[in-house]
Write a protein that holds these residues in place. Sequence first.
Motif, PDB file in Angstrom:
ATOM      1  N   ARG A 179       0.823  -1.227   0.000  1.00 22.00           N
ATOM      2  CA  ARG A 179       0.000   0.000   0.000  1.00 22.00           C
ATOM      3  C   ARG A 179       0.853   1.272   0.000  1.00 22.00           C
ATOM      4  NH1 ARG A 179      -0.117  -1.948   5.075  1.00 22.00           N
ATOM      5  NH2 ARG A 179       0.821  -0.584   6.638  1.00 22.00           N
ATOM      6  N   ASP A 180       2.151   1.129   0.324  1.00 21.58           N
ATOM      7  CA  ASP A 180       3.023   2.312   0.308  1.00 21.58           C
ATOM      8  C   ASP A 180       3.515   2.655  -1.102  1.00 21.58           C
ATOM      9  OD1 ASP A 180       2.735   2.790   2.976  1.00 21.58           O
ATOM     10  OD2 ASP A 180       4.489   1.581   3.548  1.00 21.58           O
ATOM     11  N   VAL A 181       3.296   1.730  -2.049  1.00 25.22           N
ATOM     12  CA  VAL A 181       3.648   2.036  -3.441  1.00 25.22           C
ATOM     13  C   VAL A 181       2.468   2.800  -4.030  1.00 25.22           C
ATOM     14  CG1 VAL A 181       4.346   1.105  -5.674  1.00 25.22           C
ATOM     15  CG2 VAL A 181       4.999  -0.079  -3.576  1.00 25.22           C
ATOM     16  N   LYS A 182       2.700   4.058  -4.337  1.00 26.34           N
ATOM     17  CA  LYS A 182       1.588   4.926  -4.734  1.00 26.34           C
ATOM     18  C   LYS A 182       1.225   4.804  -6.199  1.00 26.34           C
ATOM     19  CE  LYS A 182       1.069   6.748  -0.699  1.00 26.34           C
ATOM     20  NZ  LYS A 182       0.532   5.729   0.173  1.00 26.34           N
ATOM     21  N   THR A 183       2.225   4.515  -7.034  1.00 28.43           N
ATOM     22  CA  THR A 183       1.940   4.553  -8.465  1.00 28.43           C
ATOM     23  C   THR A 183       3.029   3.831  -9.250  1.00 28.43           C
ATOM     24  OG1 THR A 183       1.522   6.053 -10.326  1.00 28.43           O
ATOM     25  CG2 THR A 183       3.093   6.812  -8.686  1.00 28.43           C
ATOM     26  N   LEU A 184       2.740   3.607 -10.518  1.00 29.19           N
ATOM     27  CA  LEU A 184       3.676   2.913 -11.402  1.00 29.19           C
ATOM     28  C   LEU A 184       3.901   3.775 -12.648  1.00 29.19           C
ATOM     29  CD1 LEU A 184       3.383  -0.843 -12.376  1.00 29.19           C
ATOM     30  CD2 LEU A 184       3.715   0.874 -14.117  1.00 29.19           C
ATOM     31  N   GLY A 185       5.164   3.867 -13.059  1.00 32.06           N
ATOM     32  CA  GLY A 185       5.501   4.608 -14.285  1.00 32.06           C
ATOM     33  C   GLY A 185       6.247   3.693 -15.245  1.00 32.06           C
ATOM     34  N   ILE A 186       6.105   3.972 -16.543  1.00 28.52           N
ATOM     35  CA  ILE A 186       6.745   3.134 -17.570  1.00 28.52           C
ATOM     36  C   ILE A 186       7.622   4.002 -18.472  1.00 28.52           C
ATOM     37  CG2 ILE A 186       6.347   1.617 -19.566  1.00 28.52           C
ATOM     38  CD1 ILE A 186       3.570   0.985 -18.394  1.00 28.52           C
ATOM     39  N   ALA A 187       8.872   3.558 -18.689  1.00 31.08           N
ATOM     40  CA  ALA A 187       9.722   4.125 -19.746  1.00 31.08           C
ATOM     41  C   ALA A 187      10.090   2.956 -20.647  1.00 31.08           C
ATOM     42  CB  ALA A 187      10.968   4.762 -19.160  1.00 31.08           C
ATOM     43  N   ASN A 188      10.244   3.199 -21.924  1.00 31.48           N
ATOM     44  CA  ASN A 188      10.380   2.069 -22.845  1.00 31.48           C
ATOM     45  C   ASN A 188      11.289   2.395 -24.021  1.00 31.48           C
ATOM     46  OD1 ASN A 188       7.870   3.796 -23.366  1.00 31.48           O
ATOM     47  ND2 ASN A 188       8.241   2.853 -25.354  1.00 31.48           N
ATOM     48  N   GLN A 189      11.920   1.302 -24.558  1.00 34.72           N
ATOM     49  CA  GLN A 189      12.584   1.424 -25.859  1.00 34.72           C
ATOM     50  C   GLN A 189      11.513   1.934 -26.822  1.00 34.72           C
ATOM     51  OE1 GLN A 189      13.143  -2.133 -28.210  1.00 34.72           O
ATOM     52  NE2 GLN A 189      12.309  -3.457 -26.626  1.00 34.72           N
ATOM     53  N   ARG A 190      11.899   2.924 -27.630  1.00 32.77           N
ATOM     54  CA  ARG A 190      10.878   3.565 -28.458  1.00 32.77           C
ATOM     55  C   ARG A 190      10.794   2.919 -29.843  1.00 32.77           C
ATOM     56  NH1 ARG A 190      13.412   9.271 -28.410  1.00 32.77           N
ATOM     57  NH2 ARG A 190      15.083   7.950 -29.206  1.00 32.77           N
ATOM     58  N   GLU A 191       9.762   3.257 -30.571  1.00 34.12           N
ATOM     59  CA  GLU A 191       9.549   2.878 -31.984  1.00 34.12           C
ATOM     60  C   GLU A 191       9.261   1.389 -32.213  1.00 34.12           C
ATOM     61  OE1 GLU A 191      12.877   4.204 -31.461  1.00 34.12           O
ATOM     62  OE2 GLU A 191      12.391   6.304 -31.717  1.00 34.12           O
ATOM     63  N   THR A 192       9.790   0.525 -31.367  1.00 30.51           N
ATOM     64  CA  THR A 192       9.601  -0.921 -31.511  1.00 30.51           C
ATOM     65  C   THR A 192       8.099  -1.207 -31.593  1.00 30.51           C
ATOM     66  OG1 THR A 192      11.672  -1.370 -30.446  1.00 30.51           O
ATOM     67  CG2 THR A 192      10.024  -3.134 -30.329  1.00 30.51           C
TER      68      THR A 192
ATOM     69  N   ILE B 161       0.405 -10.853 -33.190  1.00 28.23           N
ATOM     70  CA  ILE B 161       0.323 -11.565 -34.475  1.00 28.23           C
ATOM     71  C   ILE B 161       1.712 -11.835 -35.039  1.00 28.23           C
ATOM     72  CG2 ILE B 161      -1.948 -10.551 -35.013  1.00 28.23           C
ATOM     73  CD1 ILE B 161      -0.370  -8.935 -37.236  1.00 28.23           C
ATOM     74  N   HIS B 162       2.750 -11.303 -34.387  1.00 30.68           N
ATOM     75  CA  HIS B 162       4.123 -11.462 -34.888  1.00 30.68           C
ATOM     76  C   HIS B 162       5.057 -11.033 -33.766  1.00 30.68           C
ATOM     77  CE1 HIS B 162       7.670 -10.644 -37.504  1.00 30.68           C
ATOM     78  NE2 HIS B 162       7.089 -11.473 -38.350  1.00 30.68           N
ATOM     79  N   HIS B 163       6.329 -11.353 -33.897  1.00 30.56           N
ATOM     80  CA  HIS B 163       7.303 -10.786 -32.962  1.00 30.56           C
ATOM     81  C   HIS B 163       7.301  -9.259 -33.077  1.00 30.56           C
ATOM     82  CE1 HIS B 163       9.965 -14.599 -32.452  1.00 30.56           C
ATOM     83  NE2 HIS B 163       8.991 -14.545 -31.573  1.00 30.56           N
ATOM     84  N   ALA B 164       7.800  -8.604 -32.040  1.00 32.97           N
ATOM     85  CA  ALA B 164       7.947  -7.148 -32.098  1.00 32.97           C
ATOM     86  C   ALA B 164       9.078  -6.823 -33.073  1.00 32.97           C
ATOM     87  CB  ALA B 164       8.299  -6.614 -30.714  1.00 32.97           C
ATOM     88  N   ILE B 165       8.854  -5.814 -33.918  1.00 33.26           N
ATOM     89  CA  ILE B 165       9.924  -5.364 -34.828  1.00 33.26           C
ATOM     90  C   ILE B 165      10.647  -4.213 -34.130  1.00 33.26           C
ATOM     91  CG2 ILE B 165      10.490  -4.482 -37.107  1.00 33.26           C
ATOM     92  CD1 ILE B 165       8.038  -5.792 -38.203  1.00 33.26           C
ATOM     93  N   VAL B 166      11.926  -4.446 -33.843  1.00 36.67           N
ATOM     94  CA  VAL B 166      12.704  -3.535 -32.991  1.00 36.67           C
ATOM     95  C   VAL B 166      13.148  -2.290 -33.774  1.00 36.67           C
ATOM     96  CG1 VAL B 166      14.820  -3.384 -31.586  1.00 36.67           C
ATOM     97  CG2 VAL B 166      13.422  -5.460 -31.545  1.00 36.67           C
ATOM     98  N   TRP B 167      13.342  -1.198 -33.054  1.00 36.62           N
ATOM     99  CA  TRP B 167      13.701   0.094 -33.674  1.00 36.62           C
ATOM    100  C   TRP B 167      14.891  -0.022 -34.603  1.00 36.62           C
ATOM    101  CZ3 TRP B 167      18.443   2.326 -32.068  1.00 36.62           C
ATOM    102  CH2 TRP B 167      19.004   1.785 -30.903  1.00 36.62           C
ATOM    103  N   GLN B 168      15.856  -0.909 -34.295  1.00 38.30           N
ATOM    104  CA  GLN B 168      17.063  -1.020 -35.125  1.00 38.30           C
ATOM    105  C   GLN B 168      16.802  -1.735 -36.447  1.00 38.30           C
ATOM    106  OE1 GLN B 168      18.550  -3.237 -31.953  1.00 38.30           O
ATOM    107  NE2 GLN B 168      20.177  -1.822 -31.404  1.00 38.30           N
TER     108      GLN B 168
END
Length: 497
Positions: free
Chosen positions: A70-83, A95-102
């Motif tokens: 209960r002391d955890v107030k919130t959750l935030g997400i940062a992520n590899q982009r474009e993938t 429907i397929h694997h994720a296509i990565v930014w690279q």
Amino acid sequence: MSFILALDQGTSSSRSIVFDGAGRVVAQAQRELRQRFPQPGWVEHDPMEIWRSQLDTARQALAQAGIAARDVKTLGIANQRETTLLWERTTGRPIHHAIVWQDRRGEPLCAQLRARGLEALVSERTGLVVDSYFSATKIRWLLDNVPGAREAAQRGELAFGTVDTWLLWQLTGGRVHATDASNASRSMLYDIARQRWDEDLLAALDIPASLLPQVHASSHHFGDTDAALLGVSLPVCGMAGDQQAALFGQACVAPGMAKNTYGTGCFLLMHTGNRLLRSRNGLLCTAAAQPGAAAQYALEGSVFVGGAVVQWLRDGLQSIRASSEVQALAESVPDSGGVMFVPAFTGLGAPYWRADARGAILGLTRGSTAGHVARAAIESIAFQSAALLQAMSRDAQEGGGAPVSELRVDGGACVNDLLMQFQADLLGIPVLRPRVTETTALGAAYLAGLAAGVWQVLDELASQWQAERVFTPTMDRDRAQELMARWERAVRQTVAA
Ligand SMILES: Nc1ncnc2c1ncn2[C@@H]1O[C@H](COP(=O)(O)OP(=O)(O)O)[C@@H](O)[C@H]1O
Ligand SMILES: O=P(O)(O)OC[C@H](O)CO
């Protein structure tokens, strides 16, 4: 006491960090992510592995923190982009694997877009250049190549998401399909000025709008996690692309403030406030993390091979056994002895944008040693970043602002003091390394904590930022300019080769 759980889903690993209200790391867990290379130039991730590794680390971090749920107030997400991921709305099945930014498979489609004269429209609406780095051509590839995908998309049965959207979908038990402006701005389908998906670009790429998530500010109550996952239902109140999250975590929230992340690649971002400053010097214009209702912008430049050149010394050349050994090897010589290393292994990113360039080591003599090559490799990371920062300062000045006056740094390679000092020397401005270098996760925590009421105003966060070490330039400016000129000559030779 208030705690925040931040998820940092990166290209090479999933990490979760619990922060306290003072922005200090309380506990963290990390899991490597398998890279899949089904064809040359293709890079994929398994979407379920992304999700499960992320969930595992979140559970581990919470357990290690030893705090009441209960002391955890919130959750935030940062992520590899474009993938890019597409999944079925009813079953949640990718429907397929994720296509990565690279992944470069969208390049033929990009060539078509350029031939159709769409570069100006893409640049005007999205602030980007036409490139397969961004999500749009990856979505289109999936629609064209996965049997039945286009028909299912036309029936509204599929959802598109970058990794933030995918994790949010999973965390909320398939109830929320949303993203934030910073992630949307990397799709090549989002109008960054009007802040909405762009109908003209969707039509030009033949991508149905029904696929798209709703776009919100980065600090926003996106939804609540399924209580069964973490033992408690947490409000997800922050989401941002990892580089924009790092800019926020470095408290670079005022125009002209800049950070450089030295990871596998390098990502240099400068905040431009609520002003959409268009680059005339080869940089991207992108949405910064948006804590409130008003759009925020940044200029961005990316170096494709940053810390990866050290991995190449380790795995390709086998001149070191671990990345941490590179500094000692480079310091075994007083300077690079005239050796210049251009690590254009996968072409050159901003500000050169030369996909055809390839790596080169120039200026070798009989006296050259592994030490000289290692030193030149370290210096190449700083040279590439300096070229970006110079372009950024030119853009800022042409836009009526001041040049960048200091650089905040983070990422795995910023531990290298030799690199940081050389960076300061080349730039002629102080390079500041913060106490908390987990700035990406911290940025996600800040965004979530602001919306959840852990913090009230940005000033509270800015005052938490503390330097661990400041690298002050000591090099003569003429010498620095001469070195930059030599670097630019080396780049020209690489491109011509
Ligand atoms: N002491 C060091 N000097 C220079 N580079 C280093 C050092 N230690 C690690 N690196 C480089 O840092 C990179 C890893 O940084 P990290 O921020 O974890 O990357 P990413 O988030 O892209 O996976 C690797 O490319 C590695 O070679
Ligand atoms: O996962 P990272 O830290 O290498 O960052 C990847 C970038 O977001 C790609 O644009």
